[in-house]
Enzyme design. Structure first.
Site, PDB file in Angstrom:
ATOM      1  N   LYS A  23       0.842  -1.205   0.000  1.00  9.56           N
ATOM      2  CA  LYS A  23       0.000   0.000   0.000  1.00  9.56           C
ATOM      3  C   LYS A  23       0.871   1.247   0.000  1.00  9.56           C
ATOM      4  O   LYS A  23       0.689   2.146  -0.840  1.00  9.56           O
ATOM      5  CB  LYS A  23      -0.905   0.018   1.233  1.00  9.56           C
ATOM      6  CG  LYS A  23      -1.552   1.385   1.469  1.00  9.56           C
ATOM      7  CD  LYS A  23      -2.332   1.506   2.736  1.00  9.56           C
ATOM      8  CE  LYS A  23      -1.598   1.786   3.971  1.00  9.56           C
ATOM      9  NZ  LYS A  23      -1.333   3.201   4.319  1.00  9.56           N
ATOM     10  N   ASN A  24       1.836   1.335   0.902  1.00  7.85           N
ATOM     11  CA  ASN A  24       2.600   2.577   1.027  1.00  7.85           C
ATOM     12  C   ASN A  24       3.552   2.791  -0.140  1.00  7.85           C
ATOM     13  O   ASN A  24       3.863   3.933  -0.495  1.00  7.85           O
ATOM     14  CB  ASN A  24       3.318   2.620   2.370  1.00  7.85           C
ATOM     15  CG  ASN A  24       2.310   2.806   3.509  1.00  7.85           C
ATOM     16  OD1 ASN A  24       1.174   3.231   3.296  1.00  7.85           O
ATOM     17  ND2 ASN A  24       2.711   2.449   4.715  1.00  7.85           N
ATOM     18  N   CYS A 117      -4.140   8.552   9.370  1.00 11.80           N
ATOM     19  CA  CYS A 117      -4.395   8.011  10.708  1.00 11.80           C
ATOM     20  C   CYS A 117      -4.077   9.040  11.789  1.00 11.80           C
ATOM     21  O   CYS A 117      -3.053   9.723  11.745  1.00 11.80           O
ATOM     22  CB  CYS A 117      -3.554   6.759  10.933  1.00 11.80           C
ATOM     23  SG  CYS A 117      -4.066   5.398   9.878  1.00 11.80           S
ATOM     24  N   ARG A 122       1.931  14.690  13.273  1.00 11.40           N
ATOM     25  CA  ARG A 122       2.362  14.436  11.883  1.00 11.40           C
ATOM     26  C   ARG A 122       2.655  15.739  11.131  1.00 11.40           C
ATOM     27  O   ARG A 122       2.027  16.062  10.127  1.00 11.40           O
ATOM     28  CB  ARG A 122       1.321  13.591  11.153  1.00 11.40           C
ATOM     29  CG  ARG A 122       0.997  12.304  11.899  1.00 11.40           C
ATOM     30  CD  ARG A 122       0.103  11.369  11.118  1.00 11.40           C
ATOM     31  NE  ARG A 122       0.854  10.633  10.098  1.00 11.40           N
ATOM     32  CZ  ARG A 122       0.292   9.662   9.369  1.00 11.40           C
ATOM     33  NH1 ARG A 122      -0.983   9.368   9.510  1.00 11.40           N
ATOM     34  NH2 ARG A 122       1.018   9.008   8.463  1.00 11.40           N
ATOM     35  N   ASP A 308       4.441   0.616  12.202  1.00 12.44           N
ATOM     36  CA  ASP A 308       3.143   0.109  11.727  1.00 12.44           C
ATOM     37  C   ASP A 308       2.852  -1.299  12.233  1.00 12.44           C
ATOM     38  O   ASP A 308       1.708  -1.759  12.138  1.00 12.44           O
ATOM     39  CB  ASP A 308       3.091   0.108  10.195  1.00 12.44           C
ATOM     40  CG  ASP A 308       3.141   1.516   9.641  1.00 12.44           C
ATOM     41  OD1 ASP A 308       3.334   1.662   8.420  1.00 12.44           O
ATOM     42  OD2 ASP A 308       3.011   2.467  10.432  1.00 12.44           O
ATOM     43  N   ARG A 400      -8.667   0.482   4.527  1.00 14.39           N
ATOM     44  CA  ARG A 400      -7.735   1.428   3.882  1.00 14.39           C
ATOM     45  C   ARG A 400      -6.427   0.746   3.522  1.00 14.39           C
ATOM     46  O   ARG A 400      -5.732   1.169   2.600  1.00 14.39           O
ATOM     47  CB  ARG A 400      -7.436   2.606   4.831  1.00 14.39           C
ATOM     48  CG  ARG A 400      -8.575   3.575   5.034  1.00 14.39           C
ATOM     49  CD  ARG A 400      -8.082   4.819   5.731  1.00 14.39           C
ATOM     50  NE  ARG A 400      -6.914   5.355   5.047  1.00 14.39           N
ATOM     51  CZ  ARG A 400      -5.946   6.046   5.661  1.00 14.39           C
ATOM     52  NH1 ARG A 400      -6.013   6.279   6.948  1.00 14.39           N
ATOM     53  NH2 ARG A 400      -4.910   6.500   4.979  1.00 14.39           N
TER      54      ARG A 400
HETATM   55  C1  EPZ Z   1       4.669   6.869   6.395  1.00 17.29           C
HETATM   56  O1  EPZ Z   1       4.050   7.965   7.063  1.00 17.29           O
HETATM   57  C2  EPZ Z   1       3.595   5.788   6.323  1.00 17.29           C
HETATM   58  N1  EPZ Z   1       2.473   6.280   5.536  1.00 17.29           N
HETATM   59  C3  EPZ Z   1       3.137   5.425   7.731  1.00 17.29           C
HETATM   60  O2  EPZ Z   1       2.240   4.329   7.614  1.00 17.29           O
HETATM   61  C4  EPZ Z   1       4.340   4.976   8.558  1.00 17.29           C
HETATM   62  O3  EPZ Z   1       3.923   4.771   9.882  1.00 17.29           O
HETATM   63  C5  EPZ Z   1       5.439   6.042   8.510  1.00 17.29           C
HETATM   64  O4  EPZ Z   1       5.774   6.353   7.148  1.00 17.29           O
HETATM   65  C6  EPZ Z   1       6.706   5.593   9.229  1.00 17.29           C
HETATM   66  O5  EPZ Z   1       7.184   4.413   8.655  1.00 17.29           O
HETATM   67  C7  EPZ Z   1       2.560   6.241   4.190  1.00 17.29           C
HETATM   68  O6  EPZ Z   1       3.554   5.794   3.621  1.00 17.29           O
HETATM   69  C8  EPZ Z   1       1.362   6.749   3.429  1.00 17.29           C
HETATM   70  P1  EPZ Z   1       7.185  10.091   8.371  1.00 17.29           P
HETATM   71  P2  EPZ Z   1       4.768   9.426   7.031  1.00 17.29           P
HETATM   72  O7  EPZ Z   1       7.231  11.241   7.426  1.00 17.29           O
HETATM   73  O8  EPZ Z   1       5.315   9.637   5.680  1.00 17.29           O
HETATM   74  C9  EPZ Z   1       8.091  13.253  12.097  1.00 17.29           C
HETATM   75  C10 EPZ Z   1       0.277   3.109   7.853  1.00 17.29           C
HETATM   76  O9  EPZ Z   1      -0.213   2.584   8.869  1.00 17.29           O
HETATM   77  N2  EPZ Z   1       8.055  14.199  10.967  1.00 17.29           N
HETATM   78  O10 EPZ Z   1       8.377   9.211   8.504  1.00 17.29           O
HETATM   79  O11 EPZ Z   1       3.832  10.412   7.594  1.00 17.29           O
HETATM   80  C11 EPZ Z   1       6.765  13.225  12.804  1.00 17.29           C
HETATM   81  O12 EPZ Z   1       6.970  13.001  14.176  1.00 17.29           O
HETATM   82  C12 EPZ Z   1       0.850   4.505   7.937  1.00 17.29           C
HETATM   83  O13 EPZ Z   1       0.357   2.558   6.730  1.00 17.29           O
HETATM   84  C13 EPZ Z   1       8.301  15.543  11.239  1.00 17.29           C
HETATM   85  O14 EPZ Z   1       8.534  15.935  12.389  1.00 17.29           O
HETATM   86  O15 EPZ Z   1       5.963   9.149   8.065  1.00 17.29           O
HETATM   87  C14 EPZ Z   1       6.090  11.999  12.207  1.00 17.29           C
HETATM   88  O16 EPZ Z   1       5.138  11.492  13.081  1.00 17.29           O
HETATM   89  C15 EPZ Z   1       0.626   5.151   9.286  1.00 17.29           C
HETATM   90  N3  EPZ Z   1       8.273  16.430  10.209  1.00 17.29           N
HETATM   91  C16 EPZ Z   1       7.270  11.061  12.039  1.00 17.29           C
HETATM   92  O17 EPZ Z   1       8.348  11.924  11.648  1.00 17.29           O
HETATM   93  C17 EPZ Z   1       8.014  16.049   8.917  1.00 17.29           C
HETATM   94  O18 EPZ Z   1       8.024  16.903   8.008  1.00 17.29           O
HETATM   95  C18 EPZ Z   1       7.074  10.005  10.962  1.00 17.29           C
HETATM   96  O19 EPZ Z   1       6.767  10.691   9.782  1.00 17.29           O
HETATM   97  C19 EPZ Z   1       7.753  14.676   8.668  1.00 17.29           C
HETATM   98  C20 EPZ Z   1       7.774  13.774   9.702  1.00 17.29           C
END
Ligand code: EPZ
Length: 424
Positions: A23-24, A117, A122, A308, A400
């Site tokens: 999915k991702n 979610c 985020r 996840d 989803r």
């Molecule tokens: C992706 O989310 C995935 N979603 C998430 O999966 C997954 O949990 C996550 O990566 C971590 O592996 C998709 O791919 C659509 P991040 P994403 O940018 O891109 C901080 C699922 O269940 N952060 O690595 O949002 C903030 O704390 C979903 O399939 C900043 O501070 O992950 C964030 O919580 C849920 N500033 C953390 O990093 C930013 O600009 C992780 O974010 C970006 C992130």
């Protein structure tokens, strides 16, 4: 119509199951098709609602999209808009990938703020940092992300404050059409980042180093159409592995890439489950007698333990011997499902990002509510383990990210059915 999953627990999972496409990975690759000047076909897509949401956004922009089963053909030549409405953007987090793609192609993007979610604040500051380094002006209010690059984008060296998956992907999308070379330092290393790089390269782009913490992109190259197959879903594979152990089962998971599952495999082995990697093929077999030791988990960016999978894992740990600790370092609010598992007899305490889980002899089925996608997966695992019947509400969250999960589990011997939410 609102639906629920009803699970009659206590049955062993046995047999063979096939993992869907990621999915991702798909959510990053589909917007990337806008970077091409010709149609692209993407195969092995999971049939989940997030994919349909991206199709709707592409059509809103003017692309022509054909989605047939697990294959999507995208012709970007009709795109006439750089605006993504709230109606579609709020449906998922990945809608923000259209900022990077549209900014790269058109020098302009107005994308309503994404959904996704509810597992933490985020923020997207690292995405904005990347776009600005590439020469864009970005303004964000609580409803829209507006990006402009009047003179187009130029290459840059971008250091991420943390290895953000989303920021890495969004910068890759924009940088592919920037003039000049871009280096992303402290990049995410997740398998789906590698998959996106391979897709961009298949279109004629030049992305090197994906899967390491330094990614180099040569921008401004002519981009052509291609046909591409998405990698298997690491998180679906992991969820099925956990479910197999949770039911003292014996399950062969075909399509799972063992190298993507190492962190989970290590923890299942530590708990006392048996995990065998397919010899010469992409598969993993999980067996267990159901007697598990407690373990401690700390979620980390790949290749660490995936955030996840900590939620489904917490269900398995609910009946392990002893006290387990889960330290959720990625998100600040990803333990809410434990409230529901407590209703089933689980014993746990949450202090900020730390969950302390005291194993109990058994869980007991009851009515529970999913609060997000992987919380729903955790409740499915709990329902499979529990004595009696578990009704899981808010099944739309599960839909989803998991394609026909109840069918796959039924084929493995579970007694699980999808019902109207108001069914007795
Ligand atoms: C992706 O989310 C995935 N979603 C998430 O999966 C997954 O949990 C996550 O990566 C971590 O592996 C998709 O791919 C659509 P991040 P994403 O940018 O891109 C901080 C699922 O269940 N952060 O690595 O949002 C903030 O704390 C979903 O399939 C900043 O501070 O992950 C964030 O919580 C849920 N500033 C953390 O990093 C930013 O600009 C992780 O974010 C970006 C992130």
């Amino acid at each position: 119509m609102a639906e629920k999953l009803r699970i009659y627990g206590g049955r062993r999972l046995e047999g063979t199951v096939v993992v869907n496409g990621g999915k991702n990975a798909a959510l990053a690759i589909i917007p990337a098709a806008l970077l091409s000047s010709e149609p692209c076909t993407i195969e092995n897509l999971p049939q989940v609602s997030d994919i349909a949401a991206l199709r709707d956004i592409l059509e809103e922009l003017g692309a022509s999209v054909t989605l047939a089963g697990s294959s999507m053909t995208i012709d970007p030549r009709g795109v006439h808009s750089t605006f993504v409405s709230e109606e579609h953007a709020w449906r998922l987090r990945a809608s923000y990938y259209f900022v990077g793609a549209l900014l790269g192609v058109f020098g302009k993007a107005d994308v309503s703020y994404p959904g996704g979610c509810a597992i933490g604040s985020r923020p997207i500051d690292q995405h904005i940092k990347g776009f600005e380094a590439l020469g864009a002006e970005v303004t964000v209010d609580n409803s829209m992300i507006c990006a402009r690059a009047e003179h187009g984008l130029h290459g840059a060296e971008i250091y991420l404050d943390m290895p953000s998956v989303g920021a890495t992907i969004n910068i890759m999308l924009a940088a592919t059409r920037a003039k000049g070379n871009t280096i992303i330092v402290n990049a995410g290393k997740e398998p789906h980042i590698v998959d996106l790089a391979n897709f961009i390269n298949a279109m004629g782009g030049s992305v090197k180093g994906a899967g390491t913490d330094t990614i180099r992109i040569r921008g401004g190259r002519p981009m052509h159409g291609c046909t591409y197959t998405v990698i298997p879903d690491q998180i679906e594979a992991g969820t099925l592995m956990i479910a197999a152990a949770a039911t003292a089962g014996d399950v062969l998971i075909r399509g799972a890439l063992p190298t993507h599952m190492e962190a989970l495999t290590a923890k299942l082995l530590e708990m006392g489950a048996r995990v065998d990697e397919g010899v010469g093929e992409d598969s993993i077999r999980v067996r267990s007698d159901g007697n598990h030791r407690h373990v401690n988990i700390k979620t980390l960016p790949y290749p660490g333990f995936p955030t996840d999978l900590q939620q489904p894992m917490s269900a398995l740990l609910s009946t392990a011997r002893g006290t387990s600790i889960i330290n959720e370092t990625i998100y600040e609010m990803r333990h809410r499902h434990l409230d529901e598992i407590r209703r089933m007899g689980g014993q746990s305490e949450v202090r900020d990002r730390i969950a302390i889980i005291d194993g109990v002899p058994k869980l007991t089925g009851c009515a529970v509510t999913a609060t997000d996608l992987r919380a729903g997966a955790a409740l499915v695992v709990a329902g499979l383990m529990a004595e009696g019947v578990t009704d899981i509400y808010n099944v739309q969250f599960i839909d989803r990210g998991y394609e026909h999960l109840e069918k796959k589990l039924s084929q493995l011997g579970a007694r699980i059915e999808r019902l109207p939410a108001d069914a007795d």
